[in-house]
Enzyme design. Structure first.
Site, PDB file in Angstrom:
ATOM      1  N   CYS A 182       0.633  -7.617  11.559  1.00 37.55           N
ATOM      2  CA  CYS A 182       0.866  -7.702  13.100  1.00 37.55           C
ATOM      3  C   CYS A 182      -0.003  -8.729  13.750  1.00 37.55           C
ATOM      4  CB  CYS A 182       0.524  -6.352  13.636  1.00 37.55           C
ATOM      5  SG  CYS A 182       1.723  -5.194  13.320  1.00 37.55           S
ATOM      6  N   LYS A 210      -9.732  -2.197   1.373  1.00 42.05           N
ATOM      7  CA  LYS A 210      -9.477  -1.126   1.994  1.00 42.05           C
ATOM      8  C   LYS A 210     -10.217   0.058   1.712  1.00 42.05           C
ATOM      9  CE  LYS A 210      -6.209  -3.683   4.213  1.00 42.05           C
ATOM     10  NZ  LYS A 210      -6.408  -4.172   5.413  1.00 42.05           N
ATOM     11  N   ARG A 251       0.912  -1.143  -0.016  1.00 43.36           N
ATOM     12  CA  ARG A 251       0.077  -0.046   0.023  1.00 43.36           C
ATOM     13  C   ARG A 251       0.938   1.132  -0.009  1.00 43.36           C
ATOM     14  NH1 ARG A 251      -1.935   0.679   4.312  1.00 43.36           N
ATOM     15  NH2 ARG A 251      -1.354  -1.308   5.666  1.00 43.36           N
ATOM     16  N   SER A 268      -1.595  -3.720   9.997  1.00 43.03           N
ATOM     17  CA  SER A 268      -1.068  -4.701   8.947  1.00 43.03           C
ATOM     18  C   SER A 268       0.094  -5.326   9.282  1.00 43.03           C
ATOM     19  CB  SER A 268      -0.991  -3.790   7.514  1.00 43.03           C
ATOM     20  OG  SER A 268      -2.101  -3.175   7.288  1.00 43.03           O
ATOM     21  N   ASN A 293      -0.818 -17.885  21.922  1.00 39.09           N
ATOM     22  CA  ASN A 293      -1.939 -17.016  22.276  1.00 39.09           C
ATOM     23  C   ASN A 293      -3.041 -17.448  22.775  1.00 39.09           C
ATOM     24  OD1 ASN A 293       0.437 -15.401  21.459  1.00 39.09           O
ATOM     25  ND2 ASN A 293      -0.449 -15.201  19.350  1.00 39.09           N
ATOM     26  N   THR A 320      -4.388 -12.434  10.804  1.00 38.74           N
ATOM     27  CA  THR A 320      -4.685 -13.955  10.000  1.00 38.74           C
ATOM     28  C   THR A 320      -4.208 -14.875  10.862  1.00 38.74           C
ATOM     29  OG1 THR A 320      -4.229 -12.582   8.169  1.00 38.74           O
ATOM     30  CG2 THR A 320      -4.150 -15.050   8.144  1.00 38.74           C
ATOM     31  N   ASP A 349      -9.548  -9.743   8.668  1.00 40.93           N
ATOM     32  CA  ASP A 349      -8.899  -8.431   8.285  1.00 40.93           C
ATOM     33  C   ASP A 349      -9.888  -7.361   8.703  1.00 40.93           C
ATOM     34  OD1 ASP A 349      -6.707  -6.801   7.457  1.00 40.93           O
ATOM     35  OD2 ASP A 349      -7.816  -6.393   5.483  1.00 40.93           O
ATOM     36  N   HIS A 353     -10.660  -2.746  11.333  1.00 41.04           N
ATOM     37  CA  HIS A 353      -9.626  -3.307  10.691  1.00 41.04           C
ATOM     38  C   HIS A 353      -9.375  -4.524  11.948  1.00 41.04           C
ATOM     39  CE1 HIS A 353      -5.008  -3.423   9.349  1.00 41.04           C
ATOM     40  NE2 HIS A 353      -5.802  -4.178   8.428  1.00 41.04           N
ATOM     41  N   ARG A 391       2.331 -12.040  -0.631  1.00 40.22           N
ATOM     42  CA  ARG A 391       0.872 -12.489  -0.039  1.00 40.22           C
ATOM     43  C   ARG A 391       0.363 -13.763  -0.695  1.00 40.22           C
ATOM     44  NH1 ARG A 391      -1.817  -9.021   3.758  1.00 40.22           N
ATOM     45  NH2 ARG A 391      -0.040  -7.397   4.038  1.00 40.22           N
ATOM     46  N   TYR A 398      -1.194  -3.488  -6.841  1.00 40.66           N
ATOM     47  CA  TYR A 398      -1.140  -4.050  -5.448  1.00 40.66           C
ATOM     48  C   TYR A 398      -2.487  -4.204  -4.972  1.00 40.66           C
ATOM     49  CZ  TYR A 398      -0.404  -5.342  -0.728  1.00 40.66           C
ATOM     50  OH  TYR A 398      -0.409  -5.746   0.401  1.00 40.66           O
ATOM     51  N   ASN A 456       6.349  -8.502   2.220  1.00 43.08           N
ATOM     52  CA  ASN A 456       4.851  -8.207   2.127  1.00 43.08           C
ATOM     53  C   ASN A 456       4.284  -9.029   0.783  1.00 43.08           C
ATOM     54  OD1 ASN A 456       2.476  -7.278   2.873  1.00 43.08           O
ATOM     55  ND2 ASN A 456       2.384  -5.835   0.994  1.00 43.08           N
TER      56      ASN A 456
HETATM   57  P1  GDP Z   1      -1.879  -9.511   9.639  1.00 35.04           P
HETATM   58  O1  GDP Z   1      -1.265  -8.916   8.508  1.00 35.04           O
HETATM   59  O2  GDP Z   1      -2.287  -8.410  10.809  1.00 35.04           O
HETATM   60  O3  GDP Z   1      -2.804 -10.624   9.205  1.00 35.04           O
HETATM   61  O4  GDP Z   1      -0.653 -10.534  10.372  1.00 35.04           O
HETATM   62  P2  GDP Z   1      -0.322 -11.929  10.116  1.00 35.04           P
HETATM   63  O5  GDP Z   1      -1.159 -12.852  10.864  1.00 35.04           O
HETATM   64  O6  GDP Z   1      -0.269 -12.309   8.524  1.00 35.04           O
HETATM   65  O7  GDP Z   1       1.176 -12.023  10.672  1.00 35.04           O
HETATM   66  C1  GDP Z   1       2.058 -11.104  10.108  1.00 35.04           C
HETATM   67  C2  GDP Z   1       3.506 -11.372  10.434  1.00 35.04           C
HETATM   68  O8  GDP Z   1       3.690 -11.698  11.896  1.00 35.04           O
HETATM   69  C3  GDP Z   1       3.659 -12.738   9.994  1.00 35.04           C
HETATM   70  O9  GDP Z   1       5.060 -13.081   9.513  1.00 35.04           O
HETATM   71  C4  GDP Z   1       3.537 -13.787  11.314  1.00 35.04           C
HETATM   72  O10 GDP Z   1       4.362 -15.124  11.165  1.00 35.04           O
HETATM   73  C5  GDP Z   1       4.063 -12.843  12.417  1.00 35.04           C
HETATM   74  N1  GDP Z   1       3.406 -13.265  13.521  1.00 35.04           N
HETATM   75  C6  GDP Z   1       1.744 -13.275  13.682  1.00 35.04           C
HETATM   76  N2  GDP Z   1       1.494 -13.738  14.886  1.00 35.04           N
HETATM   77  C7  GDP Z   1       2.458 -13.790  15.618  1.00 35.04           C
HETATM   78  C8  GDP Z   1       2.920 -13.963  16.961  1.00 35.04           C
HETATM   79  O11 GDP Z   1       2.072 -14.269  17.848  1.00 35.04           O
HETATM   80  N3  GDP Z   1       4.289 -13.785  17.439  1.00 35.04           N
HETATM   81  C9  GDP Z   1       5.264 -13.526  16.520  1.00 35.04           C
HETATM   82  N4  GDP Z   1       6.631 -13.174  17.036  1.00 35.04           N
HETATM   83  N5  GDP Z   1       4.849 -13.318  15.108  1.00 35.04           N
HETATM   84  C10 GDP Z   1       3.692 -13.333  14.968  1.00 35.04           C
HETATM   85  P1  PGA Z   2      -3.195  -7.200   6.562  1.00 37.70           P
HETATM   86  O1  PGA Z   2      -3.976  -6.826   5.182  1.00 37.70           O
HETATM   87  O2  PGA Z   2      -3.822  -6.498   7.734  1.00 37.70           O
HETATM   88  O3  PGA Z   2      -3.463  -8.837   6.637  1.00 37.70           O
HETATM   89  O4  PGA Z   2      -1.797  -7.077   6.305  1.00 37.70           O
HETATM   90  C1  PGA Z   2      -3.468  -5.985   4.276  1.00 37.70           C
HETATM   91  C2  PGA Z   2      -3.110  -4.442   4.765  1.00 37.70           C
HETATM   92  O5  PGA Z   2      -3.604  -4.267   5.664  1.00 37.70           O
HETATM   93  O6  PGA Z   2      -2.412  -3.721   4.013  1.00 37.70           O
HETATM   94 MN    MN Z   3      -5.293  -5.263   6.708  1.00 35.49          MN
HETATM   95 MN    MN Z   4      -3.818 -10.787   7.397  1.00 40.17          MN
END
Ligand code: GDP
Ligand code: PGA
Ligand code: MN
Ligand code: MN
Length: 612
Positions: free
Chosen positions: A277, A233, A85, A275, A523, A280, A300, A253, A393, A224, A391
């Site tokens: 963090c 978004k 983004r 994003s 978690n 997923t 999301d 979000h 996907r 993208y 990033n």
């Molecule tokens: P989203 O973009 O918020 O959906 O985040 P994701 O679930 O795709 O996670 C983003 C990144 O953070 C990935 O590389 C995950 O492996 C990592 N991650 C997710 N949950 C945890 C956690 O509980 N601990 C750590 N250390 N990393 C995490």
């Molecule tokens: P994410 O989604 O939150 O799973 O990373 C895409 C974004 O927010 O750009």
């Molecule tokens: Mn998102």
């Molecule tokens: Mn995600």
């Protein structure tokens, strides 16, 4: 000549008639066609045959490589400059600048329309203009949330087919006069006669524009996901947050999960993390503690409205998963691995294996001996750069998720009993904190901070305020947004409101820099504590920042973490918080006059409790 022109398919028809009698839609499509001058116009029907024809075309054009090892799945590499983004190119064009607020880029809507018209003029030359009728959420919702995306990118079409409900059934439901959000997209790469196409056409000039009053979206220059799949978004967060403000609901979000205890008690939890963090991952959690079960509703976005019973009900407007690939593996997120293995996925900017599969950092402990990296180069474990973009996907139908909750199909949604806010912080923020009440929880959300990630273009690892994980997605003034959250709480029956918690899976040991908390499946222990707090069975201690687990109240049975490490993960360090307060103050100063006084009072309370 491009492959597109060489191989006539059923898609190569010039549409002179419109498959609808919706006058406003016809007028808009005709106007955009006259402006962008595509060679062909194709209205997306959403049939499997049409979807397959588009996929075949993307393979013929060299954009997609079909994977031998996963059913009907494709590998794709974007232009290396078009990978995330673009927040500095994203605009909220409200009539008054103040309505965009201090956190959004703003431009006068009239001026912006002139810029966008100039960019769109002739921008689809040599290409097909696709018209994608879509609905975010359920088609049989009380008030279906329609949109129509116009795009010249077949990648966008196949991705939208996964992420939203699209096609003729939506067009029929639109009838002759239903409201829809016009979502205009062009990659901005016209083709002159005879000009060869590239695998990922895009433009160095990029604009992602929302017009909040007229509920319109205009996007240019990028293919993208978050910039180009406009239902996600742009609509479901930026435009929907404005609708939600006007109509008394919340567009957030957030992931949505269903948590069942060993006793069979069900709780629905929503969680907002910025994003990349952990949304997923948490949405698909496999708890390590026996008897606890998580099922997924969304990963999301959550739309939350009050039900007749006074509770806050959440639905997921999306129909697919657009997940961060790196770090997703059988150890960390086995359900995501099962989902992508089930087929129908598009992988963007990951590495390709020699036997026609995908790989990325963190999928398996050991990397394959040879890969094609996301830039198309040979890659070996000795290579200095990662094989996949941070990033990169996967885009997968949500139906592939093996733990999808059956309530996903209910347009009413699920009643939320807890909301988690969380970010990526090396220091300061403890593993879990419970707010005292809705207003305090809103303060936690409004002051949420996180280190920036690769999900947006720009520096990575910089701490910034990311209120409710919505900084890039609030479609209006952030101060008004905070007041909206306060109002939602004020107008509700407080006994029925979700309880708000603040979590941080990413705190690190000051000595060796390692994560203090193992995260992922572990978690589930924090979710258990949350549920036990809702039920009033777990003990907590009061601290200046809220309630944290009392010693022994967090289930650490069988957890391979030392007592000292756990203490550090849970610690509320007054010195760290004293350093945090000026940053919060600075943030509220930036929000300015529109900062709700209730939040300033919360900050005063925090200061007083810290002895400041
Ligand atoms: P989203 O973009 O918020 O959906 O985040 P994701 O679930 O795709 O996670 C983003 C990144 O953070 C990935 O590389 C995950 O492996 C990592 N991650 C997710 N949950 C945890 C956690 O509980 N601990 C750590 N250390 N990393 C995490
Ligand atoms: P994410 O989604 O939150 O799973 O990373 C895409 C974004 O927010 O750009
Ligand atoms: Mn998102
Ligand atoms: Mn995600």
């Amino acid at each position: 000549m491009t492959a597109l022109d060489e191989t006539p398919t059923e898609l190569d028809t010039v549409t002179t008639t419109h498959p609808t009698s919706h006058a406003k839609l016809i007028a808009w499509v005709d106007e955009m066609a006259a402006l962008t001058t595509p060679d062909r116009i194709h209205w997306i029907t959403g049939t499997p045959e049409e979807h397959q024809a588009l996929l075949d075309e993307l393979v013929a054009a060299g954009t997609f490589t079909k994977l031998d090892k996963k059913p009907n799945s494709y590998w794709c590499a974007s232009d290396p400059t078009d990978v995330a983004r673009v927040e500095d190119r994203t605009f909220i064009c409200s009539v008054d600048e103040e309505d965009a607020g201090p956190t959004n880029n703003w431009m006068d809507p009239g001026e912006m329309r002139v810029i966008m018209r100039d960019l769109y003029r002739g921008s689809m030359k040599g290409r097909t203009m696709y018209v994608i009728p879509f609905v975010m959420g359920h088609l049989d919702a009380e008030k279906p949330m329609f949109g129509v995306e116009i795009t010249d990118s077949p990648y966008v079409v196949v991705s939208m087919n996964v992420m939203a409900r699209t096609g003729t059934k939506v067009l029929e439901a639109l009838g002759t006069d239903a409201d829809f959000v016009p979502a205009m997209h062009s990659i901005g790469a016209p083709l002159e006669p005879g000009q060869a196409d590239v695998a990922w056409p895009c433009n160095d000039t990029k604009y992602i524009v929302q017009f909040p009053e007229s509920r319109e979206i205009q996007s240019f220059g990028s293919g993208y996901g978050g910039n180009a799949l406009l239902g996600k978004k742009c609509y479901s967060l930026r435009i929907a947050s404005v609708m939600a403000r006007d109509e008394g609901w919340l567009a957030e979000h957030m992931l949505i999960l269903k948590l069942t205890s060993p006793q069979g008690t069900v709780n629905y939890i929503a969680a907002a993390f910025p994003s990349a963090c952990g949304k997923t991952n948490l949405a698909m959690l496999e708890p390590t503690i026996p008897g606890w079960k998580v099922e997924t509703l969304g990963d999301d976005i959550a739309w939350m409205r009050f039900g007749k019973d006074g509770r806050l009900y959440a639905t997921n407007p999306e129909n697919g998963l657009f997940g961060v690939a790196p770090g997703t593996g059988w150890d960390t997120n086995p359900n995501a691995m099962r989902a992508i293995d089930a087929g129908g996925s598009v992988f963007t900017n990951v590495a390709l294996t020699d036997d026609g599969d995908v790989w990325w950092e963190g999928m398996t402990p050991e990397a394959p001996a040879h890969l094609t990296d996301w830039k198309g180069r040979d890659w070996t474990p000795d290579s200095t750069e990662p094989s996949s973009h941070p990033n990169s996907r996967f885009c997968t139908p949500i139906r592939n998720c093996p733990i999808l909750a059956e309530e996903y199909d209910d347009p009413q949604g699920v009643p939320i009993s807890a909301i988690l806010f969380g970010g990526r912080r090396k220091t300061t923020i403890p593993l879990v904190t419970e707010s005292r009440d809705w207003t305090h929880g809103t303060f936690m959300g409004a002051t949420l901070s996180s280190e920036t990630t690769a999900a947006a273009v720009g520096a990575v690892g910089v701490v910034r305020r990311d209120p409710m994980a919505m900084l890039p997605f609030i479609g209006y003034n952030a101060g008004d947004y905070f007041q909206h959250w306060i109002n939602v709480g004020k107008d509700a029956d407080s006994t029925k409101l979700p309880k708000i918690f603040y979590v941080n899976w990413f705190r690190r040991d000051a000595e060796d820099g390692s994560f203090l908390w193992p995260g992922f499946g572990e978690n589930g222990r924090v979710l258990k504590w949350v549920v036990e707090r809702l039920e009033g069975t777990a003990a907590a201690v009061e601290t200046p920042i809220g309630h944290v687990p009392a010693p022994g109240s967090l289930d650490v049975d069988g957890l391979d973490v030392s007592a000292e490490q756990l203490e550090k993960a849970l610690a509320v360090d007054p010195e760290e918080w004293k350093a945090e307060v000026p940053l919060i103050q600075e943030w509220f100063d930036k929000i300015g006059d529109k900062t709700p006084t209730t939040l300033l009072t919360e900050l005063d309370g925090l200061k007083a409790r810290l002895g400041l």
